[in-house]
Design a protein around this motif. Structure first.
Motif, short mmCIF file in Angstrom:
data_model
loop_
_atom_site.label_atom_id
_atom_site.label_comp_id
_atom_site.label_asym_id
_atom_site.label_seq_id
_atom_site.Cartn_x
_atom_site.Cartn_y
_atom_site.Cartn_z
N VAL A 57 11.64 23.48 55.76
CA VAL A 57 10.91 23.05 54.57
C VAL A 57 9.64 23.88 54.46
O VAL A 57 8.86 23.96 55.42
N VAL A 58 9.45 24.51 53.32
CA VAL A 58 8.30 25.40 53.11
C VAL A 58 7.44 24.83 51.98
O VAL A 58 7.96 24.48 50.91
N VAL A 59 6.14 24.72 52.23
CA VAL A 59 5.19 24.31 51.19
C VAL A 59 4.20 25.46 51.00
O VAL A 59 3.62 25.94 51.97
N THR A 60 4.04 25.88 49.74
CA THR A 60 3.20 27.04 49.45
C THR A 60 2.07 26.68 48.50
O THR A 60 2.24 25.87 47.58
N LEU A 100 11.75 24.24 49.14
CA LEU A 100 10.45 24.81 48.82
C LEU A 100 9.71 23.90 47.85
O LEU A 100 10.28 23.43 46.87
N LEU A 101 8.43 23.68 48.16
CA LEU A 101 7.53 23.04 47.19
C LEU A 101 6.36 23.99 46.97
O LEU A 101 5.66 24.36 47.92
N ASP A 102 6.15 24.38 45.72
CA ASP A 102 5.09 25.33 45.37
C ASP A 102 4.02 24.57 44.57
O ASP A 102 4.33 23.97 43.53
N LEU A 103 2.78 24.61 45.07
CA LEU A 103 1.69 23.78 44.53
C LEU A 103 0.84 24.56 43.53
O LEU A 103 0.26 25.58 43.87
N MET A 157 8.96 32.17 42.03
CA MET A 157 9.46 31.99 43.39
C MET A 157 10.45 30.82 43.43
O MET A 157 11.44 30.87 44.15
N ARG A 158 10.18 29.78 42.63
CA ARG A 158 11.06 28.61 42.65
C ARG A 158 12.44 28.90 42.02
O ARG A 158 13.35 28.10 42.14
N ASP A 159 12.57 30.01 41.33
CA ASP A 159 13.85 30.38 40.70
C ASP A 159 14.62 31.39 41.56
O ASP A 159 15.76 31.73 41.25
N TYR A 160 13.99 31.87 42.63
CA TYR A 160 14.50 33.02 43.39
C TYR A 160 15.72 32.67 44.23
O TYR A 160 15.81 31.60 44.83
N GLY A 161 16.64 33.63 44.32
CA GLY A 161 17.76 33.56 45.25
C GLY A 161 18.54 32.25 45.14
O GLY A 161 18.91 31.81 44.05
N GLY A 162 18.79 31.61 46.28
CA GLY A 162 19.58 30.39 46.33
C GLY A 162 18.98 29.24 45.54
O GLY A 162 19.69 28.34 45.10
N PHE A 163 17.65 29.26 45.34
CA PHE A 163 17.02 28.15 44.60
C PHE A 163 17.55 28.04 43.18
O PHE A 163 17.56 26.95 42.60
N GLY A 164 17.98 29.16 42.62
CA GLY A 164 18.49 29.15 41.25
C GLY A 164 20.00 29.28 41.17
O GLY A 164 20.56 29.44 40.09
N LEU A 186 11.07 23.00 44.16
CA LEU A 186 10.29 22.32 43.13
C LEU A 186 8.93 23.00 43.01
O LEU A 186 8.41 23.54 43.97
N LEU A 187 8.39 22.93 41.79
CA LEU A 187 7.04 23.43 41.54
C LEU A 187 6.27 22.30 40.88
O LEU A 187 6.74 21.72 39.91
N ILE A 188 5.12 21.98 41.44
CA ILE A 188 4.34 20.89 40.86
C ILE A 188 3.06 21.45 40.23
O ILE A 188 2.34 22.21 40.85
N GLU A 189 2.85 21.06 38.96
CA GLU A 189 1.59 21.33 38.26
C GLU A 189 0.76 20.06 38.38
O GLU A 189 1.07 19.05 37.76
N CYS A 190 -0.29 20.12 39.20
CA CYS A 190 -0.95 18.88 39.64
C CYS A 190 -1.99 18.33 38.67
O CYS A 190 -2.43 17.19 38.84
N GLY A 191 -2.38 19.10 37.68
CA GLY A 191 -3.45 18.67 36.77
C GLY A 191 -4.36 19.85 36.52
O GLY A 191 -4.00 21.00 36.81
N GLN A 192 -5.54 19.57 35.99
CA GLN A 192 -6.46 20.67 35.65
C GLN A 192 -7.02 21.31 36.92
O GLN A 192 -7.31 20.62 37.90
N HIS A 193 -7.18 22.64 36.88
CA HIS A 193 -7.55 23.42 38.06
C HIS A 193 -8.70 22.83 38.89
O HIS A 193 -8.71 22.90 40.10
N TRP A 194 -9.72 22.31 38.20
CA TRP A 194 -10.96 22.00 38.93
C TRP A 194 -11.20 20.52 39.11
O TRP A 194 -12.26 20.11 39.54
#
Ligand code: ZN
Length: 312
Positions: free
Chosen positions: A33-36, A127-130, A174-181, A190-198
């Protein structure tokens, strides 16, 4: 600016041979499991989350857990006076994830980093990309087009909104790359958009989603990480799914939105004006069209906004 960019220099050496990448291996077998974080250098909520996990000594109960800071070169340029400028150095790290691009001859700061990280991404089962967003709208889980990704987003259980999309014309993420797609693979991203940057809320969402992701995959137990949890750690909202039907890719030299859109607006009537691309009108293709993540970087070839509808 409610968030403080963490010092990630303690994680430079790591233990994988790749700078700013740290792995932990359990004695029990299980998935990798990779978290980036910092795929975009100015999206600091993910760096805060990884810093918290590393300082708390979170370890996998089975398999392997890897925590990676991606575009560190851009993050190093982070300047509180110009926070938006440090999204990348040369180009968007998250549009390079096609084998032809990664294997090609072109050079950039981001390509070099992507090539260095590629073996780790190749090895990941999950993969979870933050990420975070320009405007303060509700968090969005980007699950791609495959049913298994949407199912994992439901198992994670937060946030409320799941978006199913195929990414950007400018290049694969990255979340679409290789086996992920690949429908034939079991690899899931998965890719999570957590809210406003700041905003502080983005770091809370980032941490809670990461913990729930690790729990959903049995990498950790709820008891292991409950002390790190925030307001949504135990939340069970009714999740809704937005299907993205198209991306509005900028064709001309100038794109203007017709309104002050921040994202997740629902435009009731088919044919409502969204914007003008070199004067050409862009209108909603159907009723109840949802605007997703309108961009402030309105550059030819890039995505101005994505369009979708609630399907669940
Ligand atoms: Zn991002």
């Amino acid at each position: 600016m409610e968030l403080t960019p963490p010092d990630i220099e303690p994680y430079r050496a790591g233990n994988t041979g790749v700078e700013y990448v740290t792995s932990f291996v359990a004695s029990e077998p299980g998935p990798h499991v990779v978290v980036t974080a910092l795929t975009h250098g100015n999206e600091i909520c993910g760096a805060i989350t990884l810093d918290r996990l590393l300082r708390a000594g979170v370890r996998p109960r089975r398999g392997k857990l890897t925590l990676a800071f991606d575009n560190v070169a851009a993050y190093r340029e982070f300047d509180l006076r110009y926070p938006i400028a440090s999204r990348y150095v040369d180009e968007d790290f998250n549009r390079l994830w096609h084998p032809a691009t990664l294997d090609g001859a072109r050079q950039s700061v981001e390509l070099e980093r992507a090539r260095t990280l590629r073996p780790i991404v190749d090895e990941a089962d999950f993969l979870l990309d933050l990420h975070s967003m320009q405007y303060a709208t509700a968090p969005l889980m980007l699950a791609g087009l495959l049913p298994r990704s949407r199912e994992l987003a439901r198992r994670v259980g937060i946030p409320e909104l799941i978006m199913c999309d195929q990414g950007h014309a400018a290049g694969p993420r990255m979340r679409d790359y290789g086996g992920f797609g690949d429908p034939a693979s079991a690899k899931t991203a998965l890719l999570i958009e957590c809210g406003q940057h700041w905003e502080r809320r983005a770091a809370e969402v980032s941490t809670d989603v990461t913990l729930r992701f690790l729990i959903a995959l049995d990498t950790v137990t709820s008891e292991d990480v409950a002390a790190l949890g925030g307001p949504d750690f135990a939340a069970h909202p009714r999740q809704r799914v937005i299907e993205v039907t198209e991306a509005v890719t900028i064709a001309g030299g100038r794109f203007d939105f017709a309104g002050d859109f921040h994202g997740l607006e629902v435009l009731a009537e088919k044919g409502t004006l969204i914007g003008r691309d070199d004067g050409r009108e862009v209108r909603t293709p159907y009723d109840n069209c949802v605007l997703i993540m309108p961009s402030r970087r309105l550059v030819k070839g890039q995505t101005a906004v994505r369009l979708g509808r609630y399907i669940d």
